[in-house]
Design a protein around this motif. Structure first.
Motif, PDB file in Angstrom:
ATOM      1  N   HIS A  64       0.857  -1.200   0.000  1.00 13.85           N
ATOM      2  CA  HIS A  64       0.000   0.000   0.000  1.00 13.85           C
ATOM      3  C   HIS A  64       0.885   1.239   0.000  1.00 13.85           C
ATOM      4  O   HIS A  64       1.441   1.612   1.037  1.00 13.85           O
ATOM      5  CB  HIS A  64      -0.913  -0.021   1.228  1.00 13.85           C
ATOM      6  N   HIS A  66       1.340   5.378  -1.989  1.00 15.04           N
ATOM      7  CA  HIS A  66       0.909   6.427  -2.929  1.00 15.04           C
ATOM      8  C   HIS A  66       2.207   7.023  -3.488  1.00 15.04           C
ATOM      9  O   HIS A  66       2.560   8.164  -3.209  1.00 15.04           O
ATOM     10  CB  HIS A  66       0.080   7.487  -2.204  1.00 15.04           C
ATOM     11  N   LYS A 133      -0.365   3.498  -6.059  1.00 16.63           N
ATOM     12  CA  LYS A 133      -1.687   3.991  -6.469  1.00 16.63           C
ATOM     13  C   LYS A 133      -1.557   5.288  -7.261  1.00 16.63           C
ATOM     14  O   LYS A 133      -0.674   6.106  -6.974  1.00 16.63           O
ATOM     15  CB  LYS A 133      -2.541   4.273  -5.217  1.00 16.63           C
ATOM     16  N   HIS A 233      -9.825   1.984   1.157  1.00 20.26           N
ATOM     17  CA  HIS A 233      -9.437   2.639   2.417  1.00 20.26           C
ATOM     18  C   HIS A 233     -10.733   2.793   3.217  1.00 20.26           C
ATOM     19  O   HIS A 233     -11.643   3.496   2.765  1.00 20.26           O
ATOM     20  CB  HIS A 233      -8.910   4.054   2.164  1.00 20.26           C
ATOM     21  N   HIS A 256      -6.273   0.606   6.556  1.00 18.22           N
ATOM     22  CA  HIS A 256      -6.485   1.413   7.772  1.00 18.22           C
ATOM     23  C   HIS A 256      -7.347   0.620   8.754  1.00 18.22           C
ATOM     24  O   HIS A 256      -6.820   0.007   9.660  1.00 18.22           O
ATOM     25  CB  HIS A 256      -7.109   2.793   7.476  1.00 18.22           C
ATOM     26  N   ASP A 308       1.957   2.850   3.523  1.00 23.05           N
ATOM     27  CA  ASP A 308       1.010   3.896   3.116  1.00 23.05           C
ATOM     28  C   ASP A 308       1.776   5.136   2.651  1.00 23.05           C
ATOM     29  O   ASP A 308       1.237   6.250   2.689  1.00 23.05           O
ATOM     30  CB  ASP A 308       0.044   4.252   4.266  1.00 23.05           C
TER      31      ASP A 308
HETATM   32 FE    FE Z   1      -3.445   5.102   1.593  1.00 22.27          FE
END
Ligand code: FE
Ligand code: NIG
Length: 395
Positions: A64, A66, A133, A233, A256, A308
């Motif tokens: 996960h 970004h 992502k 999420h 999360h 994350d």
């Molecule tokens: Fe995220």
């Protein structure tokens, strides 16, 4: 063949468990054999890598991130440390949309260079597969650009990249008064990117201030009909109801999941979905409510840990640190924390060819500088990544 010799402890993460005084044979990109050194089969060895008695694990998997963004939110970070909340900053027009602006303005070359440097750093820290992502483009041209750049990065970088479309990250400024039009646009984007095969999975940010459960269901439902994998999420900042998505659609993972009721935990356990715990985000946002790891484990839920990595809630690419915080702060038992960044992370992405050490699987390894799994989590002074082998190549 390549021999990894002199392995003190081989953490296979497979039913074989921990093998002491082990060796591994690699044939091209694949694991040919692993086991006790004393059982090593006779083969032509072209090259030997000395593990010097240390712990060897599968290459780590960050399921996960970004990854692809430009700009900095250091000033927002300072405001948050001064007690302004993530949601307040978002409501005042900061947060994700400020990164959208910086990312849209960045050239392809600039974005590629930023992401490449980040991937280099991740590889050096033991990561051999990364989920990345989109979600800082938020229009057709920019979201497709992000996914194409991720495709390019996958081709040029040693790390394997799993591409996830996150057009449903927030409503961009242009659509704040016409959000149903943006939902329509998300559908169009999905059709276009599916034709080009640009994304493996589709994710949504289901939260107050982002997308409602109904909107998330619409977007994920469409992605499902187009053959994409599904992730979401959910319940990061409140009991916003996103967990119920697992009853409606075959999600691979939810992330999360900080705010969970006992009913939510039952729904999660019944569905078999993987929960991605994101300890850096919880710490970075000073969240008072965190993923109830012990309860989830008691219900036999599969738990992954990821960074994350993103400019707002987790400006950190260190998956090992995420797992160490997972142990100390979230309450992951140590063996589960190692599985969470290898075997279960692979499961979350839908890969059966990595995350464990077993003949026939991809030869991705981390040769650590620790003598045991306990030391890997215990000694925060040193990063445990010694050397990394990606698809049979020493990096
Ligand atoms: Fe995220
Ligand atoms: O996973 N929650 C939504 N997305 C990110 C934050 C992205 C950002 O703040 O830029 C997260 O925490």
């Amino acid at each position: 063949m390549i021999l990894i010799d002199n392995i003190g402890v081989l953490a296979t993460l497979s039913p074989l468990g921990e093998i002491h005084d082990a060796a591994v044979l690699i044939d091209g990109e694949t694991i040919a054999w692993c086991g006790k050194k004393t059982d090593l089969p006779k083969k032509n060895i072209a090259h030997t890598i000395d593990a010097k008695g240390y712990l060897v694990t599968p290459g780590l998997i960050d399921c996960h991130t970004h990854l692809l963004f430009a700009g900095s939110r250091a000033d927002e970070f300072a405001r948050r440390m001064n007690h302004e909340s993530y949601q307040t900053i978002m409501a005042k027009g900061g947060g994700i949309v400020s990164t959208v602006q910086a990312t849209r303005e960045a050239s392809d070359q600039a974005l590629l260079a930023l992401a490449q440097a980040r991937l280099d750093q991740m590889l050096a820290m033991g990561v051999t597969t990364v989920e990345a992502k989109s979600g800082y483009g938020l229009n057709l041209e920019q979201e497709l650009r992000a996914l194409r750049l991720l495709q390019q990065l996958d081709a040029i970088h040693r790390i394997d990249i799993h591409k996830t479309y996150l057009g449903a990250h927030v409503i961009p400024n242009e659509y704040t008064d016409t959000r149903e039009q943006y939902i329509g646009l998300l559908m169009d984007m999905l059709e276009k990117l599916a034709v080009e095969g640009l994304a493996d999975d589709c994710d949504v940010f289901c939260e107050q201030g982002a997308f409602s459960v109904t909107e998330a269901k619409t977007v994920l439902g469409k992605a499902h009909t187009l053959g994409l994998g599904l992730r979401a999420h959910v319940q990061q900042l409140s009991h916003s109801g996103g967990v119920a998505l697992v009853r409606e659609l075959p999600l691979k993972s939810i992330s999360h999941a900080d705010f969970l009721s006992n009913e939510d935990i039952k729904m999660i356990a019944d569905s078999g979905v993987v929960v991605e715990a994101l300890p850096i985000a919880a710490l970075f946002l000073r969240s008072q409510t965190i993923t109830p790891i012990e309860k989830l484990l008691a219900s036999s839920v599969s738990l992954a840990i990821a960074t994350d990595f993103n400019p707002g809630s987790a400006m950190c690419q260190d998956l090992v640190l995420a797992s160490r915080i997972g142990v100390v702060y979230f309450g992951f038992p140590i063996p589960h924390a190692l599985a969470a960044i290898t075997r279960v992370a692979a499961q979350s992405l839908g890969y059966a060819d990595r995350g464990i050490i077993q003949a026939g699987l991809i030869a991705d390894f981390l040769i650590t500088n620790c003598h045991s799994i306990n030391e890997f989590f215990y000694d925060w002074t040193k990063h445990p990544a010694g050397s990394v082998i990606k698809r049979g190549n020493l990096c």
